[in-house]
Design a protein around this motif. Structure first.
Motif, mmCIF file in Angstrom:
data_model
loop_
_atom_site.group_PDB
_atom_site.id
_atom_site.type_symbol
_atom_site.label_atom_id
_atom_site.label_comp_id
_atom_site.label_asym_id
_atom_site.label_seq_id
_atom_site.Cartn_x
_atom_site.Cartn_y
_atom_site.Cartn_z
ATOM 1 N N ASP A 72 0.379 -1.546 0.270
ATOM 2 C CA ASP A 72 -0.567 0.004 -0.117
ATOM 3 C C ASP A 72 0.658 0.959 0.017
ATOM 4 O O ASP A 72 0.770 2.249 -1.033
ATOM 5 C CB ASP A 72 -1.141 -0.054 1.553
ATOM 6 N N GLU A 73 2.438 1.227 0.535
ATOM 7 C CA GLU A 73 3.016 2.472 0.821
ATOM 8 C C GLU A 73 3.756 2.637 -0.726
ATOM 9 O O GLU A 73 3.087 3.929 -1.215
ATOM 10 C CB GLU A 73 3.848 2.178 1.481
ATOM 11 N N LEU A 74 3.560 1.851 -1.531
ATOM 12 C CA LEU A 74 4.559 1.796 -2.581
ATOM 13 C C LEU A 74 3.250 2.226 -3.668
ATOM 14 O O LEU A 74 4.012 2.614 -4.508
ATOM 15 C CB LEU A 74 5.135 0.310 -2.820
ATOM 16 N N ILE A 75 2.275 2.038 -3.628
ATOM 17 C CA ILE A 75 1.154 2.110 -4.496
ATOM 18 C C ILE A 75 0.554 3.206 -4.091
ATOM 19 O O ILE A 75 0.599 4.769 -5.399
ATOM 20 C CB ILE A 75 0.069 1.528 -4.023
ATOM 21 N N THR A 110 -3.933 -0.546 -9.196
ATOM 22 C CA THR A 110 -3.571 -1.808 -7.741
ATOM 23 C C THR A 110 -2.715 -3.045 -8.550
ATOM 24 O O THR A 110 -2.401 -3.680 -8.598
ATOM 25 C CB THR A 110 -4.871 -1.003 -6.413
ATOM 26 N N LYS A 111 -3.667 -2.723 -9.576
ATOM 27 C CA LYS A 111 -3.501 -3.890 -10.139
ATOM 28 C C LYS A 111 -2.599 -4.278 -11.347
ATOM 29 O O LYS A 111 -2.393 -4.975 -10.724
ATOM 30 C CB LYS A 111 -4.875 -3.868 -11.343
ATOM 31 N N VAL A 112 -2.478 -3.067 -11.560
ATOM 32 C CA VAL A 112 -0.673 -3.245 -12.483
ATOM 33 C C VAL A 112 0.381 -3.943 -11.214
ATOM 34 O O VAL A 112 1.321 -4.619 -11.284
ATOM 35 C CB VAL A 112 -0.186 -1.734 -13.081
ATOM 36 N N THR A 113 0.065 -3.006 -9.960
ATOM 37 C CA THR A 113 1.384 -3.661 -9.079
ATOM 38 C C THR A 113 1.755 -5.030 -8.736
ATOM 39 O O THR A 113 2.471 -5.798 -8.419
ATOM 40 C CB THR A 113 1.095 -1.996 -7.481
ATOM 41 N N TYR A 146 1.949 0.817 -15.777
ATOM 42 C CA TYR A 146 0.427 1.767 -15.821
ATOM 43 C C TYR A 146 -0.123 2.937 -17.120
ATOM 44 O O TYR A 146 -0.503 2.951 -17.874
ATOM 45 C CB TYR A 146 0.639 2.430 -14.944
ATOM 46 N N MET A 147 0.911 3.630 -17.216
ATOM 47 C CA MET A 147 0.793 5.060 -17.921
ATOM 48 C C MET A 147 0.354 4.103 -19.927
ATOM 49 O O MET A 147 0.303 4.178 -20.698
ATOM 50 C CB MET A 147 2.404 5.658 -17.967
ATOM 51 N N LEU A 148 1.697 3.207 -19.787
ATOM 52 C CA LEU A 148 1.213 1.973 -21.213
ATOM 53 C C LEU A 148 -0.011 1.962 -21.239
ATOM 54 O O LEU A 148 -0.351 1.748 -22.185
ATOM 55 C CB LEU A 148 2.934 1.109 -21.098
#
Length: 113
Positions: A5-8, A29-32, A100-102
């Motif tokens: 969660d911290e990384l997200i 969250t899903k990408v992570t 995520y951006m891609l």
């Protein structure tokens, strides 16, 4: 708050500050989660924007295999565009943010449903 969660939250802040966008937290969250344990490895969690071999890996393993895109020059153009927006001088280009951006760039959010 868990380490993930911290990384997200950190990734969301990068999207806000570097790209000027409000992140879709569900997609982020899903990408992570999709990156698995790589997000906890200092080297694997980042993408080197100046390493052609690494950019090829992003293209082959993420854009072609995960998102199902056909190989074309447009893939590398999109990767370079995201790297440029992130900032060439930014040392910590987070893999989750780039993926995520891609996914958003190619309208392939559905790959995470």
């Amino acid at each position: 708050m868990s380490r993930r969660d911290e990384l997200i939250e950190k990734y969301a802040d990068d999207i806000k500050t570097k790209f000027g966008e409000t992140p879709d937290m569900d997609l982020l969250t899903k990408v992570t989660i999709g990156l698995g344990p790589a997000i906890y490895n200092l080297d694997a969690s980042k993408v080197s924007g100046s390493d052609d071999k690494e950019l090829e890996t992003v293209k082959n393993n993420f854009l072609i295999k995960k998102l199902g895109l056909a190989d074309s020059p447009a893939l590398m153009d999109a990767i370079n565009s995201v790297i440029d927006k992130y900032g060439q001088s930014e040392k910590n280009k987070q893999r989750a943010v780039i993926y995520y951006m891609l996914a958003k760039h190619f309208g392939k959010q559905s790959a995470y449903n």
